[in-house]
Each structure stands twice: as structure tokens, then as C-alpha cells.
Write an enzyme that holds these catalytic residues in place. Structure first.
Site, PDB file in Angstrom:
ATOM      1  CB  VAL A   1       1.646  12.925   1.672  1.00  0.00           C
ATOM      2  CG1 VAL A   1       2.370  13.472   2.884  1.00  0.00           C
ATOM      3  CG2 VAL A   1       0.904  11.640   2.025  1.00  0.00           C
TER       4      VAL A   1
ATOM      5  CE  LYS B   1      -2.169  11.143   5.813  1.00  0.00           C
ATOM      6  NZ  LYS B   1      -3.265  11.949   5.244  1.00  0.00           N
TER       7      LYS B   1
ATOM      8  CD  GLU C   1      -3.126   0.640   0.222  1.00  0.00           C
ATOM      9  OE1 GLU C   1      -2.541   1.418  -0.558  1.00  0.00           O
ATOM     10  OE2 GLU C   1      -4.355   0.661   0.387  1.00  0.00           O
TER      11      GLU C   1
ATOM     12  CG  ASP D   1      -5.883   8.726   6.013  1.00  0.00           C
ATOM     13  OD1 ASP D   1      -5.370   9.283   6.982  1.00  0.00           O
ATOM     14  OD2 ASP D   1      -6.771   9.253   5.314  1.00  0.00           O
TER      15      ASP D   1
HETATM   16  P1  IMP Z   1      -7.777   4.741   4.302  1.00  0.00           P
HETATM   17  O1  IMP Z   1      -8.806   3.762   3.824  1.00  0.00           O
HETATM   18  O2  IMP Z   1      -8.396   5.949   4.939  1.00  0.00           O
HETATM   19  O3  IMP Z   1      -6.695   4.136   5.157  1.00  0.00           O
HETATM   20  O4  IMP Z   1      -7.112   5.388   3.035  1.00  0.00           O
HETATM   21  C1  IMP Z   1      -6.319   4.707   2.238  1.00  0.00           C
HETATM   22  C2  IMP Z   1      -6.218   5.310   0.864  1.00  0.00           C
HETATM   23  O5  IMP Z   1      -6.579   6.705   0.801  1.00  0.00           O
HETATM   24  C3  IMP Z   1      -4.778   5.253   0.463  1.00  0.00           C
HETATM   25  O6  IMP Z   1      -4.479   4.040  -0.161  1.00  0.00           O
HETATM   26  C4  IMP Z   1      -4.634   6.446  -0.438  1.00  0.00           C
HETATM   27  O7  IMP Z   1      -4.948   6.082  -1.762  1.00  0.00           O
HETATM   28  C5  IMP Z   1      -5.648   7.451   0.074  1.00  0.00           C
HETATM   29  N1  IMP Z   1      -4.993   8.439   0.961  1.00  0.00           N
HETATM   30  C6  IMP Z   1      -5.029   8.502   2.308  1.00  0.00           C
HETATM   31  N2  IMP Z   1      -4.311   9.529   2.784  1.00  0.00           N
HETATM   32  C7  IMP Z   1      -3.775  10.130   1.699  1.00  0.00           C
HETATM   33  C8  IMP Z   1      -2.884  11.269   1.529  1.00  0.00           C
HETATM   34  O8  IMP Z   1      -2.409  11.940   2.467  1.00  0.00           O
HETATM   35  N3  IMP Z   1      -2.565  11.563   0.242  1.00  0.00           N
HETATM   36  C9  IMP Z   1      -3.041  10.866  -0.835  1.00  0.00           C
HETATM   37  N4  IMP Z   1      -3.849   9.804  -0.720  1.00  0.00           N
HETATM   38  C10 IMP Z   1      -4.213   9.446   0.532  1.00  0.00           C
HETATM   39 MG    MG Z   2      -4.070   3.583  -2.093  1.00  0.00          MG
END
Ligand code: IMP
Ligand code: MG
Length: 175
Positions: free
Chosen positions: A151, A129, A97, A101
Site C-alpha cells: 500500500v 497486515k 505506526e 507488516d
Molecule cells: P515491518 O518491520 O515489516 O513490520 O515493516 C514496517 C515498516 O515497513 C512500516 O513502518 C512501513 O514503513 C514499511 N512497510 C511495510 N509494509 C508496507 C506497505 O505495504 N507499504 C509501504 N510501506 C510498508
Molecule cells: Mg513506518
């Protein structure tokens, strides 16, 4: 809105850390080999750079899920857009990955893959993060832990832009 990018992790730092992660993966999968599962499109740069340093038997597959629209906040709902091409059953799967986030995407992926009878499922992420976590997830290999800022670069986008930057930058939106 004006978009400004401030460099947070330089290219050399990324390359150095990714090589270290690859060493760990080489050790851990020395006996078994591994199937890298690159999560499109954000982790393409990371997967390629990581794979270049792997000396064990490696196969590579690709999956696509979507969670983010064109904003900097997760929509919360995840859609599976592309299944792996090869069989997961009886393989050692390493999810690669770009960033974890909220953890929702990874939880969704890991749960789905575990149902397909793999020999193992582990996770390697370039960035973590943790401050934004909503769903707890297990991560086996982490490149960098970052604070809560958005980012771009090295595969990561904002509204599909900036993926091509060779470094990780913080995106600042200005009026
Ligand atoms: P999660 O499901 O919230 O953990 O998000 C995961 C996905 O969101 C990642 O694989 C990224 O594609 C996108 N994402 C999360 N944070 C960022 C960021 O700071 N910049 C760009 N894409 C992000
Ligand atoms: Mg992604």
C-alpha cells in the site's frame, strides 16, 4: 516498470476510523495523558489526524528507523536513525505506526523503549497486515486490517513516492 494505484481505503473512511481510535485513546488515557511517538516518515499523516481528535493532555515526539530500501520487501535489518527528542522515562508512550507488516520494526521499537523505564508503552497502528508477520507483536489500537498487498498513500511510500495521496491505495507494478 509501470506503477498503478488502486484505491483501497478512501479518505472519508480513514478519517472516520481515526476519529474512532482517538475516542478510545481519549478514554484510556483520560487520567494520565499520553505522549505520542510518531514513527517517521510513514506515520506523519496518521499521527496528525489522530492527534487532532485527542482531548486529553498530549505531547508529541518523533523517531526514525529504517527497514525498507526502495523495494516492496523488508530488508530484515533495522537501523535506528533518530532517537526521541524528549525523555521516555516516566511517560505513557503510545507508538504511532503507519503499518505493521513483518512486525520487526515494532518489536525493535517496543523493546528499545521498554528499556528506558516508561510508565507504559502501547501501540497504535493505522494498518495491520497480519499475513506477513514474522515477529509476534502486541498491538493495542488498529485502524484497518488489510490483506497482503503493498500500500501507498496517507504517509506510506514506495521509493519515497506517493506519501501525499489522501487515500490508501494498492500499488501494482506492471512490466
Ligand atoms: P515491518 O518491520 O515489516 O513490520 O515493516 C514496517 C515498516 O515497513 C512500516 O513502518 C512501513 O514503513 C514499511 N512497510 C511495510 N509494509 C508496507 C506497505 O505495504 N507499504 C509501504 N510501506 C510498508
Ligand atoms: Mg513506518
Amino acid at each position: 516498470m509501470k506503477e498503478e494505484i488502486h484505491i483501497r481505503i478512501r479518505e472519508e473512511e480513514l478519517y472516520k476510523r481515526i476519529a474512532e481510535l482517538a475516542e478510545e485513546i481519549n478514554r484510556d488515557y483520560a487520567e494520565t495523558g499520553v505522549r505520542l511517538l510518531c514513527i517517521l516518515g510513514g506515520s506523519v499523516f496518521f499521527t496528525c489526524e489522530l492527534a487532532k481528535h485527542l482531548t486529553i493532555p498530549v505531547t508529541m515526539d518523533f523517531m526514525r528507523v529504517s527497514s525498507y530500501g526502495d523495494s516492496v520487501d523488508s530488508s530484515g535489518s533495522i537501523t535506528l536513525e533518530q532517537e526521541p527528542h524528549m525523555s521516555v522515562e516516566n511517560h505513557h508512550i503510545l507508538i504511532v505506526e503507519d503499518i505493521v507488516d513483518s512486525g520487526r520494526t515494532l518489536a525493535f521499537l517496543a523493546n528499545g523503549l521498554k528499556k528506558k523505564n516508561p510508565k507504559s508503552v502501547k501501540v497504535c497502528t493505522m494498518l495491520d497486515k497480519p499475513d506477513r508477520r514474522v515477529t509476534p507483536v502486541e498491538i493495542d489500537y488498529t485502524g484497518f486490517v488489510i490483506e497482503d498487498y503493498f500500500v501507498v498513500g496517507f504517509g506510506l511510500d514506495y521509493a519515497q513516492k506517493y506519501r501525499n495521496l489522501p487515500y490508501i491505495g494498492e500499488l501494482e507494478l506492471k512490466d
